[in-house]
Design an enzyme around this catalytic site. Structure first.
Site, PDB file in Angstrom:
ATOM      1  N   HIS A   1       3.701 -11.816  -0.949  1.00 26.59           N
ATOM      2  CA  HIS A   1       4.174 -10.658  -0.183  1.00 26.59           C
ATOM      3  C   HIS A   1       3.316  -9.411  -0.426  1.00 26.59           C
ATOM      4  O   HIS A   1       2.866  -8.752   0.506  1.00 26.59           O
ATOM      5  CB  HIS A   1       5.627 -10.321  -0.535  1.00 26.59           C
ATOM      6  CG  HIS A   1       6.573 -11.481  -0.365  1.00 26.59           C
ATOM      7  ND1 HIS A   1       6.398 -12.445   0.587  1.00 26.59           N
ATOM      8  CD2 HIS A   1       7.715 -11.812  -1.019  1.00 26.59           C
ATOM      9  CE1 HIS A   1       7.386 -13.330   0.507  1.00 26.59           C
ATOM     10  NE2 HIS A   1       8.194 -12.965  -0.466  1.00 26.59           N
TER      11      HIS A   1
ATOM     12  N   LEU B   1       9.200  10.489   9.391  1.00 26.35           N
ATOM     13  CA  LEU B   1       9.674   9.613  10.457  1.00 26.35           C
ATOM     14  C   LEU B   1      10.589   8.572   9.817  1.00 26.35           C
ATOM     15  O   LEU B   1      10.150   7.523   9.358  1.00 26.35           O
ATOM     16  CB  LEU B   1       8.497   8.922  11.154  1.00 26.35           C
ATOM     17  CG  LEU B   1       8.856   7.848  12.179  1.00 26.35           C
ATOM     18  CD1 LEU B   1       9.717   8.412  13.298  1.00 26.35           C
ATOM     19  CD2 LEU B   1       7.609   7.225  12.775  1.00 26.35           C
TER      20      LEU B   1
END
Ligand code: BG6
Length: 481
Positions: A237, A396
Protein backbone atom coordinates in the site's frame (compact mmCIF):
# COMPACT_ATOMS: atom_id res chain seq x y z
CA UNK A 1 -19.31 -6.24 -23.66
CA UNK A 2 -21.88 -5.35 -21.04
CA UNK A 3 -24.77 -6.79 -23.07
CA UNK A 4 -23.37 -10.33 -22.84
CA UNK A 5 -23.65 -12.80 -19.96
CA UNK A 6 -20.98 -12.51 -17.28
CA UNK A 7 -20.22 -14.85 -14.42
CA UNK A 8 -18.43 -13.74 -11.29
CA UNK A 9 -17.04 -16.71 -9.37
CA UNK A 10 -16.05 -16.08 -5.78
CA UNK A 11 -13.62 -18.76 -4.61
CA UNK A 12 -13.36 -18.91 -0.87
CA UNK A 13 -17.02 -17.96 -0.60
CA UNK A 14 -17.37 -19.34 2.92
CA UNK A 15 -14.49 -17.27 4.28
CA UNK A 16 -14.08 -14.03 6.12
CA UNK A 17 -13.04 -11.82 3.22
CA UNK A 18 -16.01 -13.05 1.17
CA UNK A 19 -18.66 -12.29 3.71
CA UNK A 20 -17.18 -9.09 5.07
CA UNK A 21 -16.03 -7.50 1.86
CA UNK A 22 -16.72 -9.23 -1.43
CA UNK A 23 -20.39 -10.15 -1.09
CA UNK A 24 -21.24 -6.66 0.17
CA UNK A 25 -19.25 -5.13 -2.69
CA UNK A 26 -20.95 -7.11 -5.43
CA UNK A 27 -24.28 -6.34 -3.84
CA UNK A 28 -23.61 -2.57 -3.96
CA UNK A 29 -22.50 -2.82 -7.59
CA UNK A 30 -25.60 -4.85 -8.42
CA UNK A 31 -27.88 -2.52 -6.48
CA UNK A 32 -26.54 0.51 -8.31
CA UNK A 33 -26.98 -1.23 -11.68
CA UNK A 34 -23.29 -0.88 -12.47
CA UNK A 35 -22.72 -4.46 -13.58
CA UNK A 36 -23.66 -6.10 -16.88
CA UNK A 37 -27.37 -6.90 -16.81
CA UNK A 38 -26.85 -10.63 -17.18
CA UNK A 39 -24.38 -11.23 -14.40
CA UNK A 40 -24.49 -14.41 -12.36
CA UNK A 41 -22.55 -14.89 -9.17
CA UNK A 42 -21.26 -18.26 -8.08
CA UNK A 43 -19.77 -18.82 -4.64
CA UNK A 44 -17.33 -21.72 -4.44
CA UNK A 45 -15.73 -23.24 -1.35
CA UNK A 46 -15.19 -26.53 0.41
CA UNK A 47 -17.87 -25.97 3.04
CA UNK A 48 -21.19 -27.59 2.20
CA UNK A 49 -23.86 -24.96 2.67
CA UNK A 50 -27.08 -23.75 1.11
CA UNK A 51 -27.68 -20.31 -0.37
CA UNK A 52 -29.87 -19.62 2.65
CA UNK A 53 -26.84 -20.16 4.87
CA UNK A 54 -24.66 -17.93 2.71
CA UNK A 55 -27.28 -15.18 2.96
CA UNK A 56 -27.51 -15.58 6.69
CA UNK A 57 -23.73 -15.29 7.14
CA UNK A 58 -23.54 -12.15 5.00
CA UNK A 59 -26.55 -10.43 6.54
CA UNK A 60 -24.58 -8.57 9.16
CA UNK A 61 -22.25 -7.03 6.58
CA UNK A 62 -24.62 -6.12 3.78
CA UNK A 63 -26.20 -2.71 4.07
CA UNK A 64 -29.74 -2.49 2.80
CA UNK A 65 -31.57 0.82 2.73
CA UNK A 66 -35.34 0.99 3.14
CA UNK A 67 -37.05 0.07 -0.12
CA UNK A 68 -34.16 -2.06 -1.36
CA UNK A 69 -35.46 -5.38 -0.09
CA UNK A 70 -36.78 -6.50 -3.48
CA UNK A 71 -33.55 -5.58 -5.18
CA UNK A 72 -31.64 -7.56 -2.57
CA UNK A 73 -33.84 -10.56 -3.26
CA UNK A 74 -33.11 -10.15 -6.95
CA UNK A 75 -29.41 -10.10 -6.11
CA UNK A 76 -29.61 -13.34 -4.16
CA UNK A 77 -31.61 -14.88 -6.99
CA UNK A 78 -28.65 -14.18 -9.26
CA UNK A 79 -26.39 -16.07 -6.84
CA UNK A 80 -25.57 -19.74 -6.56
CA UNK A 81 -23.31 -21.65 -4.26
CA UNK A 82 -21.28 -24.70 -5.17
CA UNK A 83 -19.29 -26.82 -2.73
CA UNK A 84 -16.13 -28.29 -4.18
CA UNK A 85 -12.53 -29.01 -3.29
CA UNK A 86 -9.77 -26.64 -4.34
CA UNK A 87 -7.48 -29.28 -5.74
CA UNK A 88 -9.69 -31.67 -7.73
CA UNK A 89 -10.18 -30.95 -11.38
CA UNK A 90 -13.43 -32.87 -11.49
CA UNK A 91 -15.04 -30.34 -9.11
CA UNK A 92 -14.01 -27.48 -11.36
CA UNK A 93 -15.43 -29.33 -14.33
CA UNK A 94 -18.74 -29.39 -12.53
CA UNK A 95 -18.36 -25.71 -11.75
CA UNK A 96 -17.72 -25.13 -15.42
CA UNK A 97 -20.95 -26.90 -16.34
CA UNK A 98 -22.87 -24.88 -13.83
CA UNK A 99 -21.51 -21.61 -15.25
CA UNK A 100 -22.11 -22.83 -18.77
CA UNK A 101 -25.84 -23.24 -18.12
CA UNK A 102 -26.26 -19.46 -17.95
CA UNK A 103 -24.14 -18.60 -20.91
CA UNK A 104 -26.63 -18.15 -23.72
CA UNK A 105 -25.48 -16.52 -26.93
CA UNK A 106 -22.20 -16.19 -28.79
CA UNK A 107 -20.20 -14.33 -26.13
CA UNK A 108 -19.82 -14.96 -22.38
CA UNK A 109 -17.23 -13.67 -19.95
CA UNK A 110 -15.93 -15.00 -16.67
CA UNK A 111 -14.24 -13.43 -13.68
CA UNK A 112 -12.70 -15.47 -10.88
CA UNK A 113 -12.01 -13.84 -7.54
CA UNK A 114 -9.56 -15.74 -5.34
CA UNK A 115 -10.58 -14.95 -1.78
CA UNK A 116 -8.55 -17.93 -0.60
CA UNK A 117 -5.35 -18.33 1.42
CA UNK A 118 -2.15 -17.99 -0.64
CA UNK A 119 -1.30 -21.65 -0.12
CA UNK A 120 -4.19 -22.45 -2.45
CA UNK A 121 -3.35 -19.96 -5.24
CA UNK A 122 -1.47 -22.50 -7.34
CA UNK A 123 -4.04 -25.31 -7.19
CA UNK A 124 -6.94 -22.98 -7.80
CA UNK A 125 -5.41 -21.18 -10.76
CA UNK A 126 -4.28 -24.42 -12.44
CA UNK A 127 -7.77 -25.82 -12.14
CA UNK A 128 -9.42 -22.68 -13.42
CA UNK A 129 -7.08 -22.76 -16.39
CA UNK A 130 -7.72 -26.44 -17.06
CA UNK A 131 -11.43 -26.61 -16.51
CA UNK A 132 -13.09 -23.22 -16.31
CA UNK A 133 -11.83 -20.74 -18.89
CA UNK A 134 -14.46 -19.19 -21.09
CA UNK A 135 -14.38 -20.51 -24.63
CA UNK A 136 -16.37 -17.58 -25.96
CA UNK A 137 -15.20 -14.51 -24.11
CA UNK A 138 -12.68 -13.27 -21.59
CA UNK A 139 -11.47 -15.00 -18.45
CA UNK A 140 -9.96 -12.76 -15.78
CA UNK A 141 -8.60 -13.69 -12.37
CA UNK A 142 -8.37 -11.39 -9.40
CA UNK A 143 -5.84 -12.16 -6.71
CA UNK A 144 -5.17 -10.58 -3.36
CA UNK A 145 -1.89 -10.24 -1.56
CA UNK A 146 0.24 -11.79 -0.20
CA UNK A 147 1.96 -12.24 -3.54
CA UNK A 148 4.70 -14.34 -1.98
CA UNK A 149 6.69 -13.34 1.09
CA UNK A 150 9.95 -12.36 -0.61
CA UNK A 151 11.48 -12.00 -4.06
CA UNK A 152 11.95 -15.73 -4.60
CA UNK A 153 8.48 -16.88 -3.57
CA UNK A 154 6.86 -13.98 -5.39
CA UNK A 155 8.77 -14.81 -8.60
CA UNK A 156 7.66 -18.38 -8.26
CA UNK A 157 4.03 -17.30 -8.06
CA UNK A 158 4.46 -14.89 -10.96
CA UNK A 159 6.03 -17.57 -13.15
CA UNK A 160 3.28 -19.94 -12.24
CA UNK A 161 0.59 -17.41 -13.18
CA UNK A 162 2.40 -16.41 -16.35
CA UNK A 163 2.33 -20.05 -17.42
CA UNK A 164 -1.45 -20.05 -17.17
CA UNK A 165 -2.69 -16.59 -18.06
CA UNK A 166 -1.63 -13.51 -19.96
CA UNK A 167 -0.75 -10.45 -17.88
CA UNK A 168 -3.93 -8.77 -19.23
CA UNK A 169 -5.98 -11.48 -17.53
CA UNK A 170 -4.37 -11.09 -14.10
CA UNK A 171 -5.70 -8.45 -11.71
CA UNK A 172 -3.51 -8.11 -8.62
CA UNK A 173 -5.47 -6.08 -6.12
CA UNK A 174 -3.86 -3.47 -3.95
CA UNK A 175 -7.02 -1.93 -2.60
CA UNK A 176 -5.21 1.33 -1.75
CA UNK A 177 -5.12 1.98 -5.49
CA UNK A 178 -8.92 2.08 -5.41
CA UNK A 179 -9.05 4.86 -2.82
CA UNK A 180 -10.27 8.23 -3.98
CA UNK A 181 -7.32 10.30 -2.79
CA UNK A 182 -4.78 7.83 -4.10
CA UNK A 183 -6.45 8.06 -7.48
CA UNK A 184 -6.38 11.83 -7.16
CA UNK A 185 -2.59 11.94 -6.90
CA UNK A 186 -1.99 11.94 -10.62
CA UNK A 187 -4.58 14.64 -11.26
CA UNK A 188 -3.17 16.78 -8.54
CA UNK A 189 0.34 16.49 -9.86
CA UNK A 190 -0.16 16.60 -13.58
CA UNK A 191 -3.19 18.84 -13.97
CA UNK A 192 -1.89 21.70 -11.79
CA UNK A 193 0.91 23.93 -12.88
CA UNK A 194 1.19 25.25 -9.34
CA UNK A 195 2.59 21.99 -7.95
CA UNK A 196 4.45 20.64 -10.90
CA UNK A 197 7.49 23.00 -10.97
CA UNK A 198 8.12 22.70 -7.24
CA UNK A 199 7.76 18.93 -7.05
CA UNK A 200 11.45 18.18 -6.63
CA UNK A 201 14.56 18.15 -4.44
CA UNK A 202 15.10 21.90 -4.77
CA UNK A 203 11.83 22.62 -2.97
CA UNK A 204 10.75 19.57 -1.04
CA UNK A 205 12.53 18.58 2.18
CA UNK A 206 10.85 15.24 2.81
CA UNK A 207 7.76 13.20 2.14
CA UNK A 208 5.96 11.26 4.84
CA UNK A 209 3.49 8.55 3.88
CA UNK A 210 1.64 7.17 6.88
CA UNK A 211 -0.79 4.45 7.76
CA UNK A 212 -2.15 4.20 11.30
CA UNK A 213 -4.71 1.84 12.75
CA UNK A 214 -6.21 1.99 16.22
CA UNK A 215 -6.51 -1.78 16.70
CA UNK A 216 -4.12 -4.70 16.98
CA UNK A 217 -4.10 -8.03 15.21
CA UNK A 218 -7.26 -9.22 16.99
CA UNK A 219 -7.95 -12.66 15.58
CA UNK A 220 -5.49 -12.41 12.68
CA UNK A 221 -2.34 -13.03 14.71
CA UNK A 222 -1.65 -16.29 12.89
CA UNK A 223 -1.50 -14.77 9.41
CA UNK A 224 0.00 -11.56 10.64
CA UNK A 225 2.89 -13.07 12.55
CA UNK A 226 4.11 -14.79 9.42
CA UNK A 227 4.11 -11.54 7.46
CA UNK A 228 4.42 -8.54 9.77
CA UNK A 229 3.50 -4.93 9.08
CA UNK A 230 6.24 -4.39 6.47
CA UNK A 231 4.79 -7.03 4.17
CA UNK A 232 1.19 -6.38 5.22
CA UNK A 233 1.07 -2.65 4.52
CA UNK A 234 4.40 -1.01 3.69
CA UNK A 235 5.72 -3.08 0.79
CA UNK A 236 2.40 -2.79 -1.03
CA UNK A 237 0.00 0.00 0.00
CA UNK A 238 2.59 2.59 1.03
CA UNK A 239 5.03 1.83 -1.75
CA UNK A 240 2.24 2.15 -4.30
CA UNK A 241 1.44 5.60 -2.94
CA UNK A 242 5.12 6.50 -3.06
CA UNK A 243 5.39 5.55 -6.70
CA UNK A 244 2.41 7.76 -7.59
CA UNK A 245 3.85 10.68 -5.64
CA UNK A 246 7.32 10.34 -7.11
CA UNK A 247 6.94 9.07 -10.67
CA UNK A 248 7.50 11.19 -13.77
CA UNK A 249 4.59 12.22 -15.96
CA UNK A 250 3.44 9.24 -18.03
CA UNK A 251 3.36 9.58 -21.80
CA UNK A 252 -0.42 9.12 -21.79
CA UNK A 253 -3.08 7.92 -19.36
CA UNK A 254 -2.89 4.47 -20.87
CA UNK A 255 -2.56 1.95 -17.98
CA UNK A 256 0.68 0.58 -19.33
CA UNK A 257 2.21 4.02 -19.74
CA UNK A 258 1.34 4.81 -16.14
CA UNK A 259 2.70 1.57 -14.85
CA UNK A 260 5.86 2.00 -16.91
CA UNK A 261 6.53 5.23 -15.01
CA UNK A 262 5.77 3.61 -11.66
CA UNK A 263 8.25 0.84 -12.38
CA UNK A 264 10.84 3.33 -13.53
CA UNK A 265 10.82 5.32 -10.32
CA UNK A 266 10.94 2.14 -8.25
CA UNK A 267 14.03 1.07 -10.17
CA UNK A 268 15.81 4.17 -8.86
CA UNK A 269 15.29 3.09 -5.25
CA UNK A 270 18.03 1.20 -3.45
CA UNK A 271 17.07 -1.67 -1.09
CA UNK A 272 16.41 -0.31 2.39
CA UNK A 273 19.37 0.06 4.70
CA UNK A 274 19.21 -1.17 8.29
CA UNK A 275 20.05 2.36 9.52
CA UNK A 276 16.98 3.63 7.72
CA UNK A 277 14.43 1.50 9.49
CA UNK A 278 12.83 1.43 12.90
CA UNK A 279 10.59 -1.47 13.89
CA UNK A 280 8.21 -1.63 16.81
CA UNK A 281 5.83 -4.04 18.50
CA UNK A 282 2.93 -3.04 20.70
CA UNK A 283 2.66 -3.97 24.33
CA UNK A 284 -0.32 -3.78 26.66
CA UNK A 285 -0.97 -0.68 28.62
CA UNK A 286 1.46 -1.14 31.53
CA UNK A 287 -0.42 0.73 34.19
CA UNK A 288 -3.80 -0.48 33.09
CA UNK A 289 -4.90 3.01 32.19
CA UNK A 290 -7.57 3.67 29.64
CA UNK A 291 -9.06 0.76 27.79
CA UNK A 292 -8.07 -2.78 28.67
CA UNK A 293 -5.71 -3.74 25.95
CA UNK A 294 -3.25 -6.53 25.70
CA UNK A 295 0.03 -6.60 23.87
CA UNK A 296 0.86 -8.35 20.61
CA UNK A 297 2.60 -11.22 22.40
CA UNK A 298 -0.50 -11.89 24.48
CA UNK A 299 -2.46 -12.69 21.31
CA UNK A 300 -2.96 -16.47 21.65
CA UNK A 301 -2.25 -17.00 17.94
CA UNK A 302 1.19 -15.33 18.24
CA UNK A 303 4.29 -17.19 19.52
CA UNK A 304 5.30 -15.55 22.77
CA UNK A 305 8.84 -14.81 21.62
CA UNK A 306 7.81 -13.32 18.28
CA UNK A 307 9.91 -10.43 16.93
CA UNK A 308 7.42 -9.60 14.19
CA UNK A 309 6.99 -5.87 13.69
CA UNK A 310 3.57 -4.32 14.17
CA UNK A 311 5.05 -0.88 13.48
CA UNK A 312 7.68 0.23 11.02
CA UNK A 313 9.20 3.48 9.85
CA UNK A 314 11.58 3.39 6.91
CA UNK A 315 13.25 5.98 4.74
CA UNK A 316 13.57 5.25 1.04
CA UNK A 317 15.88 7.16 -1.25
CA UNK A 318 15.20 7.74 -4.92
CA UNK A 319 18.43 8.23 -6.78
CA UNK A 320 17.26 10.25 -9.73
CA UNK A 321 17.59 13.85 -10.80
CA UNK A 322 14.27 14.89 -9.27
CA UNK A 323 14.59 13.29 -5.85
CA UNK A 324 18.17 12.58 -4.89
CA UNK A 325 18.63 13.36 -1.19
CA UNK A 326 14.93 13.66 -0.37
CA UNK A 327 13.82 11.04 2.15
CA UNK A 328 10.53 9.31 1.43
CA UNK A 329 9.50 8.15 4.86
CA UNK A 330 7.04 5.28 5.02
CA UNK A 331 5.44 4.76 8.38
CA UNK A 332 2.80 2.24 9.41
CA UNK A 333 1.51 0.72 12.58
CA UNK A 334 -1.23 -1.18 14.27
CA UNK A 335 -2.61 -0.52 17.75
CA UNK A 336 -1.94 3.21 17.53
CA UNK A 337 -3.94 6.19 18.75
CA UNK A 338 -6.05 6.73 15.63
CA UNK A 339 -7.03 5.56 12.15
CA UNK A 340 -5.32 7.65 9.56
CA UNK A 341 -3.68 7.31 6.18
CA UNK A 342 -2.10 10.36 4.60
CA UNK A 343 0.73 11.81 2.59
CA UNK A 344 2.63 14.89 3.79
CA UNK A 345 4.79 16.69 1.30
CA UNK A 346 6.94 18.97 3.40
CA UNK A 347 8.55 21.90 1.62
CA UNK A 348 11.90 23.37 2.62
CA UNK A 349 12.34 26.43 4.81
CA UNK A 350 12.01 29.69 2.93
CA UNK A 351 15.54 30.88 2.08
CA UNK A 352 16.55 34.41 3.07
CA UNK A 353 14.33 34.52 6.13
CA UNK A 354 13.03 37.98 7.14
CA UNK A 355 10.53 36.74 9.73
CA UNK A 356 12.91 35.73 12.53
CA UNK A 357 12.29 32.07 11.81
CA UNK A 358 8.64 32.40 12.61
CA UNK A 359 7.66 31.09 9.22
CA UNK A 360 6.79 27.40 9.33
CA UNK A 361 7.23 25.13 6.41
CA UNK A 362 4.59 24.70 3.75
CA UNK A 363 3.07 21.30 3.78
CA UNK A 364 0.72 19.74 1.30
CA UNK A 365 -1.39 17.10 3.03
CA UNK A 366 -3.31 14.48 1.12
CA UNK A 367 -5.53 12.70 3.58
CA UNK A 368 -6.58 9.33 2.25
CA UNK A 369 -8.73 8.43 5.25
CA UNK A 370 -10.74 8.98 7.29
CA UNK A 371 -12.42 12.02 5.81
CA UNK A 372 -10.75 12.59 2.44
CA UNK A 373 -9.08 15.98 2.32
CA UNK A 374 -6.47 17.93 0.55
CA UNK A 375 -4.98 20.89 2.31
CA UNK A 376 -2.01 23.13 1.97
CA UNK A 377 -0.51 24.59 5.10
CA UNK A 378 0.86 28.03 4.53
CA UNK A 379 1.80 31.20 6.34
CA UNK A 380 -0.44 34.22 6.26
CA UNK A 381 -0.56 37.55 8.03
CA UNK A 382 -2.71 37.37 11.10
CA UNK A 383 -5.63 39.72 10.37
CA UNK A 384 -5.44 42.89 12.42
CA UNK A 385 -3.23 45.84 13.23
CA UNK A 386 -0.19 43.80 14.04
CA UNK A 387 2.13 42.29 11.52
CA UNK A 388 2.13 38.77 12.94
CA UNK A 389 2.46 35.54 11.06
CA UNK A 390 -0.08 32.81 11.40
CA UNK A 391 -0.08 29.30 10.00
CA UNK A 392 -3.27 28.58 8.11
CA UNK A 393 -4.67 26.27 5.46
CA UNK A 394 -6.10 26.24 2.00
CA UNK A 395 -8.52 23.48 2.70
CA UNK A 396 -10.41 21.11 0.45
CA UNK A 397 -12.21 18.85 2.86
CA UNK A 398 -14.34 16.55 0.80
CA UNK A 399 -17.24 16.30 3.24
CA UNK A 400 -17.71 20.06 2.98
CA UNK A 401 -17.39 20.24 -0.78
CA UNK A 402 -18.84 16.99 -2.08
CA UNK A 403 -21.56 14.53 -1.17
CA UNK A 404 -20.42 11.41 0.66
CA UNK A 405 -22.02 9.31 -2.08
CA UNK A 406 -19.58 10.81 -4.57
CA UNK A 407 -16.72 8.85 -3.04
CA UNK A 408 -17.00 5.16 -3.90
CA UNK A 409 -15.49 2.38 -1.87
CA UNK A 410 -12.13 1.08 -3.11
CA UNK A 411 -13.31 -2.48 -3.66
CA UNK A 412 -16.38 -1.41 -5.61
CA UNK A 413 -14.32 0.65 -7.96
CA UNK A 414 -11.68 -2.05 -8.45
CA UNK A 415 -14.11 -4.91 -9.03
CA UNK A 416 -15.97 -2.79 -11.55
CA UNK A 417 -12.63 -2.11 -13.26
CA UNK A 418 -12.19 -5.84 -13.72
CA UNK A 419 -15.53 -6.04 -15.51
CA UNK A 420 -14.56 -3.19 -17.82
CA UNK A 421 -10.99 -4.44 -18.28
CA UNK A 422 -9.28 -1.39 -16.79
CA UNK A 423 -5.91 -2.38 -15.37
CA UNK A 424 -4.73 1.11 -14.46
CA UNK A 425 -5.30 0.58 -10.75
CA UNK A 426 -3.88 -2.91 -10.51
CA UNK A 427 -0.32 -4.00 -9.83
CA UNK A 428 1.65 -5.17 -12.81
CA UNK A 429 4.08 -8.02 -12.48
CA UNK A 430 7.20 -5.89 -12.90
CA UNK A 431 6.02 -3.42 -10.24
CA UNK A 432 5.70 -6.28 -7.83
CA UNK A 433 9.17 -7.51 -8.70
CA UNK A 434 10.66 -4.09 -7.97
CA UNK A 435 8.77 -3.87 -4.68
CA UNK A 436 10.30 -7.14 -3.53
CA UNK A 437 13.75 -6.12 -4.73
CA UNK A 438 13.55 -3.08 -2.45
CA UNK A 439 12.18 -4.91 0.58
CA UNK A 440 13.54 -8.47 0.55
CA UNK A 441 17.08 -7.71 1.81
CA UNK A 442 15.91 -5.74 4.84
CA UNK A 443 13.24 -8.30 5.69
CA UNK A 444 15.90 -11.01 5.57
CA UNK A 445 18.33 -8.97 7.65
CA UNK A 446 15.74 -8.24 10.33
CA UNK A 447 14.88 -11.92 10.48
CA UNK A 448 18.41 -13.29 10.37
CA UNK A 449 19.74 -10.88 12.97
CA UNK A 450 16.60 -11.48 15.00
CA UNK A 451 16.28 -7.76 15.54
CA UNK A 452 13.99 -6.99 18.42
CA UNK A 453 11.33 -4.40 17.71
CA UNK A 454 11.14 -1.53 20.17
CA UNK A 455 8.06 -1.62 22.37
CA UNK A 456 5.25 0.92 22.19
CA UNK A 457 2.07 1.08 24.15
CA UNK A 458 -1.23 0.02 22.61
CA UNK A 459 -3.16 3.16 21.71
CA UNK A 460 -0.12 5.45 21.72
CA UNK A 461 1.42 7.43 18.82
CA UNK A 462 3.98 4.64 18.37
CA UNK A 463 7.55 4.19 19.60
CA UNK A 464 9.09 7.35 21.06
CA UNK A 465 12.17 6.69 18.94
CA UNK A 466 10.12 7.52 15.82
CA UNK A 467 10.12 11.24 16.53
CA UNK A 468 13.90 11.48 16.61
CA UNK A 469 14.04 9.37 13.47
CA UNK A 470 11.71 11.85 11.72
CA UNK A 471 13.90 14.73 12.84
CA UNK A 472 16.92 12.92 11.44
CA UNK A 473 15.19 12.99 8.05
CA UNK A 474 14.56 16.70 8.29
CA UNK A 475 10.86 16.21 8.78
CA UNK A 476 9.65 18.95 11.09
CA UNK A 477 6.88 17.90 13.37
CA UNK A 478 4.07 20.41 13.41
CA UNK A 479 0.83 19.02 14.65
CA UNK A 480 -1.08 15.84 15.02
CA UNK A 481 0.81 13.00 13.52
C1 BG6 B 1 -4.96 -4.73 4.49
C2 BG6 B 1 -4.07 -5.24 5.60
O1 BG6 B 1 -4.32 -4.88 3.26
O2 BG6 B 1 -5.25 -3.37 4.71
C3 BG6 B 1 -4.72 -5.03 6.94
O3 BG6 B 1 -3.83 -6.63 5.40
C4 BG6 B 1 -5.15 -3.60 7.11
O4 BG6 B 1 -3.85 -5.40 7.98
C5 BG6 B 1 -5.96 -3.13 5.89
O5 BG6 B 1 -5.95 -3.51 8.27
C6 BG6 B 1 -6.27 -1.65 5.95
O6 BG6 B 1 -7.17 -1.32 4.96
P1 BG6 B 1 -8.07 0.00 5.09
O7 BG6 B 1 -8.75 0.10 3.77
O8 BG6 B 1 -9.02 -0.26 6.22
O9 BG6 B 1 -7.15 1.12 5.38
Amino acid sequence: DFQYPHTFVLLGASGDLAKKKIYPTIWYLFRDNLLPRHTKFVGYARTKQTMAEVKEKCKKYIKVRPGEEDKLEEFWQANEYFAGSYDKRIDYEMLNQLIHKHEKGPVANRIFYLAVPPTLFEDVTVNIRNACVSLKGFTRVIIEKPFGRDDVTSDKLSNHLAGLFKEEQIYRIDHYLGKEMVQNLMTLRFANQIFNPSWNRENIASVLISFKEPFGTEGRGGYFDDFGIIRDVMQNHLLQILSLVAMEKPVTLNPNDIRDEKVKVLRHIQPINLNDILVGQYIGNPDGQGEETSGYLQDPTVPNDSVTATYALAALWINNARWQGVPFILRCGKALNERKAEVRIQYKDVPGDIFDSNAKRNELVIRVQPGEALYLKLMSKSPGMKFDLVETELDLTYSLRYRKADVPDAYERLILDVFTGTQMHFVRNDELKEAWRIFTPILKELEEKHIKPVPYVYGSRGPLEADSKLAEYDFKYSGSY
